[in-house]
Enzyme design. Structure first.
Site, PDB file in Angstrom:
ATOM      1  CE  LYS A 182     -10.269   0.689  11.128  1.00  0.00           C
ATOM      2  NZ  LYS A 182      -9.071   1.168  10.377  1.00  0.00           N
ATOM      3  CG  ASN A 208      -0.283  -0.089   2.509  1.00  0.00           C
ATOM      4  OD1 ASN A 208       0.652   0.659   2.795  1.00  0.00           O
ATOM      5  ND2 ASN A 208      -0.740  -1.004   3.365  1.00  0.00           N
ATOM      6  CG  ASP A 266      -6.953  -4.824   6.078  1.00  0.00           C
ATOM      7  OD1 ASP A 266      -6.385  -4.806   7.182  1.00  0.00           O
ATOM      8  OD2 ASP A 266      -7.522  -3.830   5.584  1.00  0.00           O
TER       9      ASP A 266
END
Length: 396
Positions: free
Chosen positions: A335, A208, A277
């Protein structure tokens, strides 16, 4: 970091004077104000103009030159100093100070100051081990003067041994720690930074856009406040911060294992990294060859590091990050609950001038009570100060 701090830096005649250029540069980057005092011998190695350009202050060499102000210069500098650094410090200047000799601008200013005086010795190894020099050091230490231990290595004269001046980054760190409060001394803080990488085949991988800049800034700020810091870093192009233990990892699972190995002895985990992820279900040992059709890859879930740690965090302070493009506050609050966080730093990564690759960030910090603090655009170093201050409050 050192804004408003005045450092008087003495430079004496030795080949290590060239390293003093780097020290001044590093301290200026920390926003310290530097006034340089050079001996005549030092000016033979590096010109005063060099230090004048870097420090943006007039450099003093000759005690009897026409003064630039009406102040008595050695007294005004002595009073101005928050810290007095002598680097390199020769056996000659250390011997003079130890015996009360003040016969040039540097030794006169040292004699007149009430600020902390720090010497970074640099000399031939036989001079460094000479019993006369050792007695001078012992005497000065008893009087409260401080010394940065030199390194061992090949000296300019060709000898090998002790006497090599400490590295500029270590000297700058020593000065920084001396000038800022050590509220986090005795605390151990674990910080993660950067992306992770998951391989597809020997050539390709997925990752990423995380640069690691935020996590590195947090690690630096925690270290500067006296904490013992372990930085678990995914692949980045950043210079490793000195004074911080850095553990390099590649994959999300590697990052999780390193965190677990170091969590028990840590007081705080700040997970600023952006681990992937998902990962490819299978790794191809051979390069996948292109063909006329499309290539399909199947991905499986990686471990959720914060969720795994949050399940059994005990009394650890756990800080997370939320890089979002939509429903930022709602997603961040979810979260906090799901991952048992003490607070979360949320930022909108859809903005082009802040976030992953940028040197700036614009964050919203939410704690587990639901309190929300919004922060304007600021440098990542400035945001790191905000985050570490909140960590301090939680530790208290």
């Amino acid at each position: 970091m050192l804004k408003g701090k005045n450092i008087v830096m003495g430079i004496t005649g030795g080949i290590a004077a060239y390293k003093a250029v780097d020290i001044v540069s590093r301290l200026r980057k920390k926003s310290a104000n530097i006034n340089v005092v050079m001996t005549n011998s030092a000016a033979k190695f590096v010109t005063p103009l060099t230090f004048q350009s870097l420090s943006q202050n007039y450099v003093t060499v000759d005690m009897f030159e026409e003064p630039k102000t009406w102040d008595v210069e050695h007294i005004s500098l002595a009073q101005k100093a928050d810290l007095f650094l002598v680097a390199p410090a020769t056996a000659n200047v250390i011997g003079k100070v130890a015996n009360g000799i003040a016969d040039d601008m540097l030794t006169t200013t040292i004699m007149a100051t009430k600020a902390k005086v720090v010497f970074a010795p640099a000399m031939n190894t036989n001079m460094y081990t000479n019993p006369i020099f050792k007695e001078n050091v012992k005497k000065l230490k008893k009087l409260g003067y401080e010394f940065i231990k030199p390194a061992s290595g090949r000296l300019a004269c060709g000898d090998y041994g002790e006497g090599k001046m400490a590295q500029p980054e270590d000297i700058a760190d020593y000065v920084t720690k001396s000038l800022i409060s050590n509220e986090l001394e005795g605390r151990k803080i674990l910080v993660t930074a950067g992306p992770t990488i998951e391989a597809i085949d020997p050539v390709r991988y997925i990752t990423n856009r995380s640069s690691g800049k935020m996590g590195y800034a947090i690690a630096e700020e925690a270290k500067n406040k006296g904490a013992e810091v372990i930085l678990v870093s995914g692949p980045t192009n950043l210079e490793k911060p000195s004074g911080v233990k850095v553990i390099d990892v590649t994959t999300t699972e590697e990052m999780l294992m390193v965190i677990k190995d170091n969590l028990e002895e840590s007081d705080v985990l700040i997970k600023a990294a952006a681990p992937l992820d998902y990962k490819p279900k299978e790794f191809s040992k051979s390069k996948i060859k292109k063909n006329d059709g499309n290539m399909e890859l199947e991905f499986v879930r990686n471990s959720d590091i914060l969720f795994e740690i949050g399940k059994n965090k005990g009394d650890k302070i756990l800080v997370g990050f939320a890089a979002e493009t939509d429903n930022i506050i709602e997603n961040a609050k979810n979260k906090i609950k799901k991952k048992n966080l003490d607070f979360i730093v949320a930022n909108d990564i859809s903005k082009k001038d802040v976030g992953f690759i940028s040197n700036h960030n614009m964050a919203t910090i939410i704690n587990r009570k639901g309190d929300i603090d919004n922060y304007p655009k600021m440098t990542k170093s400035e945001l790191a100060k905000v985050i570490i201050n909140k960590v301090q409050s939680h530790l208290k």
